[in-house]
Design a protein around this motif. Sequence first.
Motif, PDB file in Angstrom:
ATOM      1  N   GLN A 162       0.843  -1.193   0.000  1.00 50.23           N
ATOM      2  CA  GLN A 162       0.000   0.000   0.000  1.00 50.23           C
ATOM      3  C   GLN A 162       0.876   1.239   0.000  1.00 50.23           C
ATOM      4  O   GLN A 162       1.745   1.407   0.845  1.00 50.23           O
ATOM      5  N   HIS A 163       0.624   2.116  -0.993  1.00 53.00           N
ATOM      6  CA  HIS A 163       1.459   3.314  -1.147  1.00 53.00           C
ATOM      7  C   HIS A 163       0.789   4.524  -0.505  1.00 53.00           C
ATOM      8  O   HIS A 163       1.353   5.154   0.392  1.00 53.00           O
ATOM      9  N   ALA A 164      -0.386   4.894  -1.006  1.00 52.98           N
ATOM     10  CA  ALA A 164      -1.098   6.058  -0.472  1.00 52.98           C
ATOM     11  C   ALA A 164      -2.593   5.840  -0.657  1.00 52.98           C
ATOM     12  O   ALA A 164      -3.035   5.082  -1.533  1.00 52.98           O
ATOM     13  N   THR A 165      -3.380   6.525   0.155  1.00 57.34           N
ATOM     14  CA  THR A 165      -4.839   6.408   0.076  1.00 57.34           C
ATOM     15  C   THR A 165      -5.472   7.774   0.201  1.00 57.34           C
ATOM     16  O   THR A 165      -4.846   8.728   0.682  1.00 57.34           O
ATOM     17  N   SER A 166      -6.680   7.853  -0.224  1.00 54.69           N
ATOM     18  CA  SER A 166      -7.484   9.066  -0.036  1.00 54.69           C
ATOM     19  C   SER A 166      -8.929   8.619   0.190  1.00 54.69           C
ATOM     20  O   SER A 166      -9.505   7.928  -0.673  1.00 54.69           O
ATOM     21  N   PRO A 167      -9.484   8.936   1.309  1.00 55.62           N
ATOM     22  CA  PRO A 167      -8.903   9.729   2.400  1.00 55.62           C
ATOM     23  C   PRO A 167      -7.961   8.888   3.244  1.00 55.62           C
ATOM     24  O   PRO A 167      -7.903   7.685   3.093  1.00 55.62           O
ATOM     25  N   ALA A 168      -7.292   9.566   4.109  1.00 61.65           N
ATOM     26  CA  ALA A 168      -6.398   8.896   5.057  1.00 61.65           C
ATOM     27  C   ALA A 168      -6.787   9.371   6.450  1.00 61.65           C
ATOM     28  O   ALA A 168      -6.783  10.596   6.697  1.00 61.65           O
ATOM     29  N   PRO A 169      -7.116   8.564   7.350  1.00 61.36           N
ATOM     30  CA  PRO A 169      -7.126   7.107   7.233  1.00 61.36           C
ATOM     31  C   PRO A 169      -8.357   6.605   6.464  1.00 61.36           C
ATOM     32  O   PRO A 169      -9.327   7.321   6.288  1.00 61.36           O
ATOM     33  N   LEU A 170      -8.258   5.335   6.024  1.00 62.64           N
ATOM     34  CA  LEU A 170      -9.352   4.728   5.265  1.00 62.64           C
ATOM     35  C   LEU A 170     -10.541   4.411   6.169  1.00 62.64           C
ATOM     36  O   LEU A 170     -10.357   4.029   7.331  1.00 62.64           O
ATOM     37  N   PRO A 171     -11.768   4.541   5.630  1.00 64.79           N
ATOM     38  CA  PRO A 171     -12.953   4.150   6.405  1.00 64.79           C
ATOM     39  C   PRO A 171     -13.174   2.645   6.346  1.00 64.79           C
ATOM     40  O   PRO A 171     -14.292   2.171   6.105  1.00 64.79           O
ATOM     41  N   ILE A 172     -12.106   1.889   6.509  1.00 62.88           N
ATOM     42  CA  ILE A 172     -12.134   0.437   6.435  1.00 62.88           C
ATOM     43  C   ILE A 172     -11.474  -0.083   7.699  1.00 62.88           C
ATOM     44  O   ILE A 172     -10.428   0.460   8.122  1.00 62.88           O
ATOM     45  N   PRO A 173     -12.035  -1.103   8.345  1.00 57.99           N
ATOM     46  CA  PRO A 173     -11.386  -1.647   9.555  1.00 57.99           C
ATOM     47  C   PRO A 173      -9.920  -1.965   9.299  1.00 57.99           C
ATOM     48  O   PRO A 173      -9.560  -2.545   8.270  1.00 57.99           O
ATOM     49  N   THR A 174      -9.042  -1.576  10.267  1.00 59.84           N
ATOM     50  CA  THR A 174      -7.591  -1.736  10.110  1.00 59.84           C
ATOM     51  C   THR A 174      -7.198  -3.197   9.930  1.00 59.84           C
ATOM     52  O   THR A 174      -6.319  -3.526   9.126  1.00 59.84           O
ATOM     53  N   ASP A 175      -7.874  -4.109  10.645  1.00 54.98           N
ATOM     54  CA  ASP A 175      -7.504  -5.512  10.574  1.00 54.98           C
ATOM     55  C   ASP A 175      -7.860  -6.144   9.237  1.00 54.98           C
ATOM     56  O   ASP A 175      -7.406  -7.260   8.930  1.00 54.98           O
ATOM     57  N   GLN A 176      -8.659  -5.452   8.424  1.00 53.40           N
ATOM     58  CA  GLN A 176      -9.043  -6.009   7.132  1.00 53.40           C
ATOM     59  C   GLN A 176      -8.339  -5.336   5.970  1.00 53.40           C
ATOM     60  O   GLN A 176      -8.459  -5.779   4.831  1.00 53.40           O
ATOM     61  N   GLN A 177      -7.583  -4.268   6.248  1.00 52.81           N
ATOM     62  CA  GLN A 177      -6.914  -3.555   5.164  1.00 52.81           C
ATOM     63  C   GLN A 177      -5.850  -4.424   4.503  1.00 52.81           C
ATOM     64  O   GLN A 177      -5.718  -4.452   3.278  1.00 52.81           O
ATOM     65  N   ALA A 178      -5.077  -5.133   5.317  1.00 54.12           N
ATOM     66  CA  ALA A 178      -4.030  -5.998   4.758  1.00 54.12           C
ATOM     67  C   ALA A 178      -4.640  -7.107   3.913  1.00 54.12           C
ATOM     68  O   ALA A 178      -4.075  -7.507   2.878  1.00 54.12           O
ATOM     69  N   GLN A 179      -5.784  -7.598   4.345  1.00 48.74           N
ATOM     70  CA  GLN A 179      -6.446  -8.689   3.607  1.00 48.74           C
ATOM     71  C   GLN A 179      -6.854  -8.253   2.216  1.00 48.74           C
ATOM     72  O   GLN A 179      -6.641  -8.977   1.238  1.00 48.74           O
ATOM     73  N   ILE A 180      -7.423  -7.052   2.071  1.00 48.44           N
ATOM     74  CA  ILE A 180      -7.885  -6.613   0.766  1.00 48.44           C
ATOM     75  C   ILE A 180      -6.725  -6.193  -0.128  1.00 48.44           C
ATOM     76  O   ILE A 180      -6.796  -6.288  -1.351  1.00 48.44           O
ATOM     77  N   VAL A 181      -5.617  -5.719   0.510  1.00 51.56           N
ATOM     78  CA  VAL A 181      -4.454  -5.348  -0.292  1.00 51.56           C
ATOM     79  C   VAL A 181      -3.811  -6.583  -0.909  1.00 51.56           C
ATOM     80  O   VAL A 181      -3.335  -6.557  -2.047  1.00 51.56           O
ATOM     81  N   THR A 182      -3.838  -7.671  -0.174  1.00 55.31           N
ATOM     82  CA  THR A 182      -3.203  -8.903  -0.641  1.00 55.31           C
ATOM     83  C   THR A 182      -3.811  -9.398  -1.946  1.00 55.31           C
ATOM     84  O   THR A 182      -3.100  -9.880  -2.840  1.00 55.31           O
ATOM     85  N   GLN A 183      -5.130  -9.264  -2.111  1.00 58.96           N
ATOM     86  CA  GLN A 183      -5.762  -9.811  -3.311  1.00 58.96           C
ATOM     87  C   GLN A 183      -5.530  -8.953  -4.548  1.00 58.96           C
ATOM     88  O   GLN A 183      -5.829  -9.370  -5.661  1.00 58.96           O
ATOM     89  N   TRP A 184      -4.957  -7.709  -4.340  1.00 55.81           N
ATOM     90  CA  TRP A 184      -4.695  -6.850  -5.503  1.00 55.81           C
ATOM     91  C   TRP A 184      -3.198  -6.725  -5.854  1.00 55.81           C
ATOM     92  O   TRP A 184      -2.858  -6.200  -6.910  1.00 55.81           O
ATOM     93  N   GLN A 185      -2.318  -7.186  -4.956  1.00 59.58           N
ATOM     94  CA  GLN A 185      -0.903  -6.857  -5.113  1.00 59.58           C
ATOM     95  C   GLN A 185      -0.281  -7.462  -6.369  1.00 59.58           C
ATOM     96  O   GLN A 185       0.583  -6.854  -6.997  1.00 59.58           O
ATOM     97  N   GLY A 186      -0.730  -8.639  -6.776  1.00 59.04           N
ATOM     98  CA  GLY A 186      -0.133  -9.233  -7.970  1.00 59.04           C
ATOM     99  C   GLY A 186      -1.013  -9.127  -9.195  1.00 59.04           C
ATOM    100  O   GLY A 186      -0.857  -9.902 -10.154  1.00 59.04           O
ATOM    101  N   LEU A 187      -1.911  -8.178  -9.198  1.00 54.05           N
ATOM    102  CA  LEU A 187      -2.895  -8.058 -10.283  1.00 54.05           C
ATOM    103  C   LEU A 187      -2.214  -7.564 -11.556  1.00 54.05           C
ATOM    104  O   LEU A 187      -1.428  -6.605 -11.520  1.00 54.05           O
ATOM    105  N   ASN A 188      -2.507  -8.238 -12.677  1.00 60.85           N
ATOM    106  CA  ASN A 188      -1.962  -7.778 -13.956  1.00 60.85           C
ATOM    107  C   ASN A 188      -3.044  -7.442 -14.978  1.00 60.85           C
ATOM    108  O   ASN A 188      -2.741  -7.194 -16.144  1.00 60.85           O
ATOM    109  N   GLN A 189      -4.298  -7.474 -14.553  1.00 61.99           N
ATOM    110  CA  GLN A 189      -5.410  -7.039 -15.408  1.00 61.99           C
ATOM    111  C   GLN A 189      -6.516  -6.476 -14.517  1.00 61.99           C
ATOM    112  O   GLN A 189      -6.597  -6.791 -13.323  1.00 61.99           O
ATOM    113  N   ARG A 190      -7.325  -5.608 -15.093  1.00 57.85           N
ATOM    114  CA  ARG A 190      -8.362  -4.932 -14.302  1.00 57.85           C
ATOM    115  C   ARG A 190      -9.332  -5.950 -13.714  1.00 57.85           C
ATOM    116  O   ARG A 190      -9.610  -6.992 -14.291  1.00 57.85           O
TER     117      ARG A 190
END
Length: 482
Positions: A103-131
């Motif tokens: 995760q590089h940057a977000t808007s807004p900061a902090p995110l309106p997403i539970p902190t314990d779930q932020q890492a989980q959602i980032v994981t599913q996008w980190q190796g994405l090579n298509q929309r």
Amino acid sequence: MAWISAVWGRAQTRILVWVTVLVTTAVVGSTLTTRQLLRFQLDQRISSALEQEISEIKRLIDGRNPLTGQPFDGDVKAIFKVFLSRNIPDNDEVFITLINGEQHATSPAPLPIPTDQQAQIVTQWQGLNQRQQGQLHLGQDTWVYLAYPLPTEGPDHGVFVVMQSLTNQQRDLNRLVWLEAQVFGISTLVALVLVWVATGRILAPLHDLTQTARSMTATDDQLQRRIPVRGTVEIAELTETFNAMLARLQASFASQRNFLNDASHELQTPITIIQGHLELLSQHPEDQAEAVVLMQDELQRMSRLVKDLLLLATAERRDFLALTIVPVDQFLQAIYSKVGVMAARQWTLAQAPAVQIVADRDRLTQAMMNLIQNAIDHTQPNDTIELGAKLVKHQIHFWVRDTGVGINPVDQSHIFQRFARGTGARERSEGSGLGLSIVQAIAEAHGGQIRLSSTSLQGSCFILILPLEPPQDRPAVPVYSH
């Protein structure tokens, strides 16, 4: 329970119930339909908003860095920095930028997403090579996202993610639908009150009609009453029909009274004659044979009168006719073969059409014989009586024409009434005055009619008009009128 049945039995209550069911169905159906349409529009709006942000990031990739005036040349960090500085997310919208799986940057900061779930959602996008587009269920909220990997050739791999909260917007949508349902509900209640008042005013003439009918008796003064015509077209028509029925009932009661008076008079005469001769027998036994002959003659006349009255009474029944196929030419030839012995007249037979009708042969014979007997009563031995029939527009016209004394114009207006006798009839006629009434009853039972054409001293012509087939629901024979 009785009052419930009474209220439910009222037309006003039934109308209100049906209107309530229909309006409620329409309101519920329109509310559900509106919610579905709004949900469809919401999905379309969210998709458009996500695509709009992706379009913005694409323009930056192909554009220049406003800070240096040079192309970005795959500098993912610079692209994200410029984008986040220029674009502010809407309410319930989140921008997330990922570089090399972190995760590089977000808007807004902090995110309106539970902190314990932020890492989980980032994981599913980190190796994405298509929309990729989909939904995330984070706690009690549902988010719609669109992840877009930047097509850059630099050393860094960037993924841009835009998210919108579906839960909050659905909550707003449900609140709007509920407000609409409340407005519809209040409007429906007001409409139902107005319907109740309006139906009460519309049905008020029916209530007056019922009260008037309930208060009427079979007396002349009651039957002369008429209900004022008012209300809607249908109720006004019903009132007019009811008034017409009262007029027919009034005429019916009057005709029945006159009929009973005339019938009692006709029956009283032979009874008086028989009683008188019975009294004379005790005083003059030698006149017994003559008295018996006279009494038998009067009894026979009473018997004929009673039979005629019974026939007219049964003419209104549906089983009055025994229908069969009758060939017109053969039928008329059979009638002609019988009349020669009835009286010394100049009998003639006009040509009859070779067609068939559906009729009661016996009743039709009786009607023709009554017309022939009437012609005999109004003619002399040298007069001519003609029988004939012809086809006229799907109807058969039977006629009996004579060259006798004719029927007085004064008598023609009531000649078909019961017990009516023309002034031109010979005194020796033994008729009861019911013959022409029987002819009219038989004609109308077949769905036909009887017509008279007569000129004083020039003869008469009775025309019996019958359809080729009687109607399925034949009209009732009119009641006696005097």
